[in-house]
Structures are given as C-alpha cells and as structure tokens.
Motif scaffolding. Structure first.
Motif: not given
Length: 205
Positions: A80-90
């Motif tokens: 359950t990664l605590p980040f928004e959708n599409s938050s990081f390029d890689t």
C-alpha cells in the motif's frame, strides 16, 4: 502494514557488500539513469548506496521502506504505497519482492504500476548453480558466457526470503506471466557478475 524482517545491522559492509553486490549496484544505477527520470522512488533502501548516488545527480529521489531505522524518507509498505497515482517517473525495487509471500505478488505489482508513470525496474533472487566463462584475447573483444544448472529444490523460508526464482513452484516463466498482467517487459537479464540477481525493466500498462 507489513512488519520489517531485517535489522539495520544486516547492512554492515563486511556482511552485506560483496563484489557481486557491487556489480548489481552498477546495473541498478545504469538501468535507472537510462530511463532519464526527473523523479525516482526506491522501494527498500538496503544500505543506501543507490540512493546516495542518485541524490548527487540532481534528480528528485524519494525512498520508502517498511523499516523505520534505515533512513528512508517515508515509512510504508510496498503493498500500500503511500503516494498518489503516477507520482514518480521511475520506481525501483531491488531484492524486495521475495521478502513477501508469493501470494502477495499481484498486490505489490499493482501498486508499483499505479504509482509509476514511465518505468519500473526490479530485481529478484534467481537460485541455481551457475557456470561462468570469460576470456580475453589481445586485440579481440572479451567473450563472456554464463548459464544456470537447473536444480528444482523446494524453497524453505530462511527468515527473509519466502521464495526464489528457479526453485520448485517458482519458474521464471510463471513470474513473467504475473508481470505481464500489469507491465510490458521491456528488458530482462542476469548480470554475468551476479548470477543470483534477475533484473526486469518494465513499462506500466
């Protein structure tokens, strides 16, 4: 939230950093930088070598780890990664997935795909005795050949790894099938210098 398995003492140089692991660091960094990212998320910081180098390149680097004593930017689980959708390029997760039960693989892959915009790079352990040949004749290109001897042993949980590719029930072909539910496999390889680490470069669907 998963419980941590590895105490930070496990990352002591004399115990953790053999020549084979340093070779893997080279491939980890090469594959990350080849994606030309502006933002990178590393899931599972290990001893911090990859993160330390990436921070010097000027890109925006973020780390997340289930353990609260390894210096990660964010404490959290790959499930359950605590980040928004599409938050990081890689996004990279090197030698992480095997620390969770195989039945949780789909859940983890779904999260990696959700948070990444461009590429996901992973490596997982690939069991099997290997034969390696390398020779160099002056004025000719170096020749390298490596292959694994298949020995389908049954995996026994060792306190860290719930599974490893190459062992009974964990065929590489089956693992590829799981990856393809969420990604296009752009590249995969096992470094000559570290036959235990199997790399995959993935594009989210």
């Amino acid at each position: 939230m998963m419980d941590k398995q590895v105490d930070q003492s496990a990352y002591q140089f004399s115990r953790y950093c053999g020549i084979d692991r340093w070779a893997s660091y080279h491939y980890q960094l090469s594959e990350i930088l080849a994606t030309a990212p502006k933002t990178v998320l590393e899931v599972g910081v290990g001893d911090g070598v990859v993160g330390a180098y990436l921070k010097r390149t000027g890109l925006k680097y973020t780390s997340v780890d289930i353990a609260d004593d390894v210096g990660a930017d964010v404490v959290g689980s790959i499930t359950t990664l605590p980040f928004e959708n599409s938050s990081f390029d890689t996004i990279c997760a090197f030698e992480v997935l095997e620390h969770l039960r195989y039945k949780m693989l789909s859940e983890c892959l779904s999260e990696l795909s959700r948070v990444a915009t461009n590429k996901v790079i992973i490596s997982v352990p690939h069991f099997g005795p290997s034969v390696r040949l390398r020779f160099k004749i002056p004025f000719l290109p170096e020749v390298s050949l490596a292959f694994k001897i298949p020995i389908p042993l049954t995996h026994v949980f060792n306190g860290q790894h719930y599974w490893e590719l190459g062992k009974r029930g964990y065929a590489v072909s089956t693992f590829r099938g799981s990856l393809r539910k969420y990604f296009v496999i752009e590249k995969e390889f096992v470094p000559f210098e570290n036959q235990y680490h199997h790399f995959f470069v993935l594009t989210p669907k």
